[in-house]
Design a protein around this motif. Structure first.
Motif, PDB file in Angstrom:
ATOM      1  N   SER A 159      14.095  69.568 -34.689  1.00  0.00           N
ATOM      2  CA  SER A 159      14.352  70.999 -34.872  1.00  0.00           C
ATOM      3  C   SER A 159      15.715  71.266 -35.532  1.00  0.00           C
ATOM      4  O   SER A 159      16.038  72.402 -35.852  1.00  0.00           O
ATOM      5  CB  SER A 159      14.316  71.682 -33.500  1.00  0.00           C
ATOM      6  OG  SER A 159      15.227  71.020 -32.635  1.00  0.00           O
ATOM      7  N   GLU A 160      16.516  70.240 -35.727  1.00  0.00           N
ATOM      8  CA  GLU A 160      17.866  70.394 -36.312  1.00  0.00           C
ATOM      9  C   GLU A 160      17.756  71.069 -37.696  1.00  0.00           C
ATOM     10  O   GLU A 160      17.069  70.544 -38.595  1.00  0.00           O
ATOM     11  CB  GLU A 160      18.476  68.985 -36.419  1.00  0.00           C
ATOM     12  CG  GLU A 160      19.865  68.887 -36.959  1.00  0.00           C
ATOM     13  CD  GLU A 160      20.952  69.215 -35.939  1.00  0.00           C
ATOM     14  OE1 GLU A 160      20.664  69.212 -34.715  1.00  0.00           O
ATOM     15  OE2 GLU A 160      22.072  69.496 -36.372  1.00  0.00           O
ATOM     16  N   PRO A 161      18.409  72.246 -37.894  1.00  0.00           N
ATOM     17  CA  PRO A 161      18.163  72.998 -39.138  1.00  0.00           C
ATOM     18  C   PRO A 161      18.470  72.215 -40.423  1.00  0.00           C
ATOM     19  O   PRO A 161      17.659  72.184 -41.334  1.00  0.00           O
ATOM     20  CB  PRO A 161      19.088  74.213 -39.010  1.00  0.00           C
ATOM     21  CG  PRO A 161      19.418  74.313 -37.562  1.00  0.00           C
ATOM     22  CD  PRO A 161      19.309  72.949 -36.972  1.00  0.00           C
ATOM     23  N   GLY A 162      19.629  71.551 -40.471  1.00  0.00           N
ATOM     24  CA  GLY A 162      20.050  70.936 -41.736  1.00  0.00           C
ATOM     25  C   GLY A 162      19.198  69.780 -42.223  1.00  0.00           C
ATOM     26  O   GLY A 162      19.339  69.328 -43.360  1.00  0.00           O
ATOM     27  N   VAL A 163      18.305  69.279 -41.364  1.00  0.00           N
ATOM     28  CA  VAL A 163      17.557  68.074 -41.738  1.00  0.00           C
ATOM     29  C   VAL A 163      16.142  68.401 -42.235  1.00  0.00           C
ATOM     30  O   VAL A 163      15.424  67.531 -42.717  1.00  0.00           O
ATOM     31  CB  VAL A 163      17.503  67.080 -40.535  1.00  0.00           C
ATOM     32  CG1 VAL A 163      16.482  67.525 -39.490  1.00  0.00           C
ATOM     33  CG2 VAL A 163      17.205  65.661 -40.986  1.00  0.00           C
ATOM     34  N   GLN A 164      15.770  69.709 -42.159  1.00  0.00           N
ATOM     35  CA  GLN A 164      14.366  70.067 -42.385  1.00  0.00           C
ATOM     36  C   GLN A 164      13.785  69.533 -43.693  1.00  0.00           C
ATOM     37  O   GLN A 164      12.687  69.004 -43.710  1.00  0.00           O
ATOM     38  CB  GLN A 164      14.178  71.587 -42.292  1.00  0.00           C
ATOM     39  CG  GLN A 164      14.393  72.126 -40.875  1.00  0.00           C
ATOM     40  CD  GLN A 164      13.581  71.377 -39.820  1.00  0.00           C
ATOM     41  OE1 GLN A 164      12.381  71.202 -39.966  1.00  0.00           O
ATOM     42  NE2 GLN A 164      14.233  70.893 -38.768  1.00  0.00           N
ATOM     43  N   ASP A 165      14.501  69.661 -44.821  1.00  0.00           N
ATOM     44  CA  ASP A 165      13.892  69.192 -46.075  1.00  0.00           C
ATOM     45  C   ASP A 165      14.103  67.691 -46.300  1.00  0.00           C
ATOM     46  O   ASP A 165      13.810  67.167 -47.360  1.00  0.00           O
ATOM     47  CB  ASP A 165      14.378  70.022 -47.275  1.00  0.00           C
ATOM     48  CG  ASP A 165      15.881  70.067 -47.359  1.00  0.00           C
ATOM     49  OD1 ASP A 165      16.535  69.689 -46.359  1.00  0.00           O
ATOM     50  OD2 ASP A 165      16.426  70.468 -48.400  1.00  0.00           O
ATOM     51  N   TRP A 166      14.616  67.005 -45.270  1.00  0.00           N
ATOM     52  CA  TRP A 166      14.816  65.554 -45.367  1.00  0.00           C
ATOM     53  C   TRP A 166      13.789  64.760 -44.548  1.00  0.00           C
ATOM     54  O   TRP A 166      13.683  63.550 -44.697  1.00  0.00           O
ATOM     55  CB  TRP A 166      16.206  65.189 -44.830  1.00  0.00           C
ATOM     56  CG  TRP A 166      17.315  65.445 -45.790  1.00  0.00           C
ATOM     57  CD1 TRP A 166      17.985  66.616 -45.980  1.00  0.00           C
ATOM     58  CD2 TRP A 166      17.881  64.505 -46.698  1.00  0.00           C
ATOM     59  NE1 TRP A 166      18.951  66.460 -46.936  1.00  0.00           N
ATOM     60  CE2 TRP A 166      18.909  65.162 -47.398  1.00  0.00           C
ATOM     61  CE3 TRP A 166      17.643  63.162 -46.982  1.00  0.00           C
ATOM     62  CZ2 TRP A 166      19.685  64.544 -48.373  1.00  0.00           C
ATOM     63  CZ3 TRP A 166      18.416  62.523 -47.951  1.00  0.00           C
ATOM     64  CH2 TRP A 166      19.426  63.226 -48.640  1.00  0.00           C
ATOM     65  N   ILE A 167      13.073  65.417 -43.658  1.00  0.00           N
ATOM     66  CA  ILE A 167      12.240  64.654 -42.711  1.00  0.00           C
ATOM     67  C   ILE A 167      11.040  64.019 -43.418  1.00  0.00           C
ATOM     68  O   ILE A 167      10.189  64.720 -43.960  1.00  0.00           O
ATOM     69  CB  ILE A 167      11.726  65.547 -41.561  1.00  0.00           C
ATOM     70  CG1 ILE A 167      12.895  66.196 -40.824  1.00  0.00           C
ATOM     71  CG2 ILE A 167      10.881  64.719 -40.594  1.00  0.00           C
ATOM     72  CD1 ILE A 167      12.471  67.191 -39.737  1.00  0.00           C
TER      73      ILE A 167
END
Ligand code: 1PR
Length: 624
Positions: A159-167
């Protein structure tokens, strides 16, 4: 050319071996200049976030690495090599990461699970990356139930916001969903260890190597970017993660020692006596090559027969070779590296070596044992544990060797974990004598500090002490006594067969032993378990002198007692005789792993049969 980044901690040998086994050559990055000139970089981080970043800073690698990544050349990070990409970690809040991913690494909650998380788990894609994407990242077919090996306490929450487009993939541990791999542009990172994840892990490394083959400095072929693909439905991800999930581990254990001919062999005892029941003649030549000066296989209850010399062979002439003598030979069940390879091929989730001749000399001088470890690590791509003789020692020439130094040598030879036996008992005795104050100097503490708790296993060798009533048990050990006709501590509704003592005794307490079961100490198994957890051990390998080699099933009451006393993972060991013994220990206790030796060595029960049975019984295990 592929470049591997070693910042000086942990086991990088495994990754080097796996890359070699896939037919690739590589160089080690030595200087910042190497980073500038590299075509693709693989960073196998182990240990703590802070020390990894410090190691990079000390070598002047931080800025060159940032520039390298910004240039678009391929980067793959493993474990800390992935976490280093983040802005920061709660593990070392004052130590900034590379800042490539604008998010923070957090800590697992231990409310509903054991931390560190140590074991095999599935992964599922966050986006619709298709066959092409799965191939680029070596993830296998769409419905493949691949599992990978994870060892970590810190994780990036999904759920960490900054990682969303990296998962790239997600994984579930307890009730938490977290990021198990990231991808964007030229960057790829895995929280798990593909180099320790068997065939699935090798396929993943191979996928990355193939898709980044012959890149140019400008980016070249690089990696397929799947970070903008459409998201999958969360319900599909949830269903996938529940189906895959964290698995129970099956460990194959090899007790290794020099036999009377001086060769290192895999042996196996009954109640730790590893000699054949029958005496046989040992030739004069065999004597000349020398039996171990001191070994741990002899229990007071099972003394090795004194050599008896037939009078006709006794000679007074010193020029004649020494006469043949009769004695019980060390059981020889095969060559250590061959057997380890067999267990890997058969689907063992881990392999453990216990060097049971380690008392006779210092482990660092035991080159054959180090060669066994190196040989196994070349082709066995699941976690390897080594135990025996891990303690502070002094070489015959007076050189002092610390337990940390011994462990470091084993890690460099390819071990992932070290297992401490006798020395852990002494360390806990000291801890109790000092009213729980840690000295910071014990092997457990120093190794755990340098390599992480997950690298430190403590091997227990307890023995039952029977009593007809609780009052007969010394007061200090009474709270950890067990009712052998009673229910389990963790699950009072669980019906378990009675397991009374030889004279019908209803109770027992579990007394710790050292030196391979030869010497008992005034310490019970719960004191030991809680003591080693406090000192920083990451796992307990729980043997039982009474059950060893008996094929009568695990001592579930012992396993339950220790499991419920600590928060670190426990491996049940000793007594496995049939597949049902494994399902019993996993169903009636909460133990994370089960280990067997004799039945695997003698090919009485194949590992595949154990796993098939467990799957039929609804216990999650890794499919190879
Ligand atoms: O005290 O740090 O030097 O470590 C010595 C290590 O060697 C300890 O971990 C101790 O358990 C082990 N060890 C010492 N002597 C023996 C022996 O057998 N004579 N082996 C020994 C212990 C027990 C298990 C065995 C299980 C499963 N062996 O390793 O593999 O009981 O057996 P099973 O499935 O056949 O029942 P230090």
């Amino acid at each position: 050319m592929l470049w591997l980044l070693d910042y000086g901690a942990g086991n990088v040998t495994s990754l080097a071996n796996s890359v070699r086994s896939l037919g690739y050559e590589f160089k080690w990055i030595q200087t910042a200049e190497d980073i500038k000139n590299a075509d693709r970089i693989l960073f196998p981080g182990v240990g703590a976030f802070g020390s990894a970043m410090e190691g990079l800073q000390k070598r002047g690698f931080v800025e060159p690495l940032k520039e390298y990544i910004a240039s678009g050349r391929p980067y793959m990070g493993i474990c800390i090599g992935m976490q280093a990409l983040f802005a920061s970690s709660v593990e070392s809040p004052d130590q900034p990461g590379l800042g490539v991913i604008p998010a923070q690494v957090g800590l697992f909650s231990n409310k509903d699970k054991k931390v560190p998380c140590m074991g095999w788990n599935g992964v599922t894609e966050r986006r619709e990356i298709g066959q092409e994407g799965r191939k680029a990242y070596g993830l296998g077919e769409a419905n493949a139930d691949n599992s990978y090996y994870f060892v970590h306490s810190y994780r990036v929450a999904a759920s960490e916001p900054g990682v969303q487009d990296w998962i790239l993939t997600m994984t579930q541990y307890g009730d938490e969903q977290y990021v198990s791999s990231v991808q964007k542009g030229n960057v790829f990172g895995t929280q798990f260890h593909p180099e320790k994840s068997g065939k699935a892990g090798l396929a993943l490394i191979d996928g990355w190597l193939k898709s980044t083959d012959a890149p140019t400095k400008e980016g070249g072929k690089g990696l397929l970017d799947v970070s903008a693909k459409p998201l999958r439905a969360q319900a599909d991800i949830d269903a996938d993660l529940v189906r895959k999930g964290f698995t129970k581990r099956i460990v194959a254990c090899l007790d290794v020692r020099a036999n009377d001919q001086g060769d290192l062999v895999v042996t196996k005892g009954d109640q730790y006596d590893v000699r054949e029941a029958e005496e046989s003649v040992t030739t004069a030549d065999e004597h000349a090559s020398g039996a171990p000066e001191e070994s741990s296989e002899t229990l007071p209850s099972a003394p090795v027969a004194e050599p008896t010399l037939p009078s006709s062979t006794v000679s007074a002439d010193p020029s004649e070779p020494p006469p043949a003598k009769r004695q019980r030979q060390v059981r020889n069940l095969g060559k250590p590296v061959d057997l380890a390879r067999r267990y890997y091929a058969e689907g063992a989730d881990e392999v453990a070596f216990l060097n049971i001749t380690a008392f006779r000399s210092t482990p660092l001088r035991d080159q054959p044992m180090l060669d066994v470890l190196r040989g196994a690590a070349e082709t066995v791509f699941v976690p390897l544990t080594i135990g025996g003789g891990i303690r502070d020692t002094v070489d015959p020439d007076g050189t002092e060797r610390s337990a940390l130094e011994v462990a470091g040598t084993y890690f460099r030879c390819g071990a992932d974990k070290v297992s401490i036996g006798s020395d852990a008992v002494f360390a806990v005795e000291e801890l109790l004598a000092a009213d729980g104050k840690k000295s910071g100097k014990t092997g457990i503490e120093t190794i755990s500090y340098a390599y992480g708790a997950q690298a430190v296993v403590v091997s227990f060798d307890p023995k039952r002490v029977y009593a007809t009533s609780l009052e007969d048990i010394p007061e200090i050990h009474r709270s950890s006594a067990v009712d052998l006709a009673g229910p389990l501590r963790s699950n009072p509704d669980q019906k378990l067969r009675d397991d009374l003592g030889p004279n019908g005794e209803r109770y027992c307490w579990y007394q710790c032993t050292v030196r391979g079961g030869r010497e008992v100490r005034d310490l019970d198994v719960v004191q030991l378990a809680q003591g080693v957890e406090k000192l920083g051990a990451g796992e307990i390998l729980l043997n039982s002198v009474d059950k060893d080699g008996s094929k009568s099933g695990f001592d579930c009451r012992l396993v339950d007692l220790v499991r419920t006393s600590v928060g670190i993972p426990v491996v049940a060991s000793s007594g496995a005789g049939k597949v049902e013994d494994f399902s019993e220990v996993f169903k009636v206790t909460d133990v994370e792993a089960a280990l067997a030796a004799g039945i695997f060595h003698r090919e009485e029960v194949p590992i595949a049969d154990v796993k098939t049975h467990l799957m039929e019984e609804g216990v999650k295990v890794r499919k190879d």
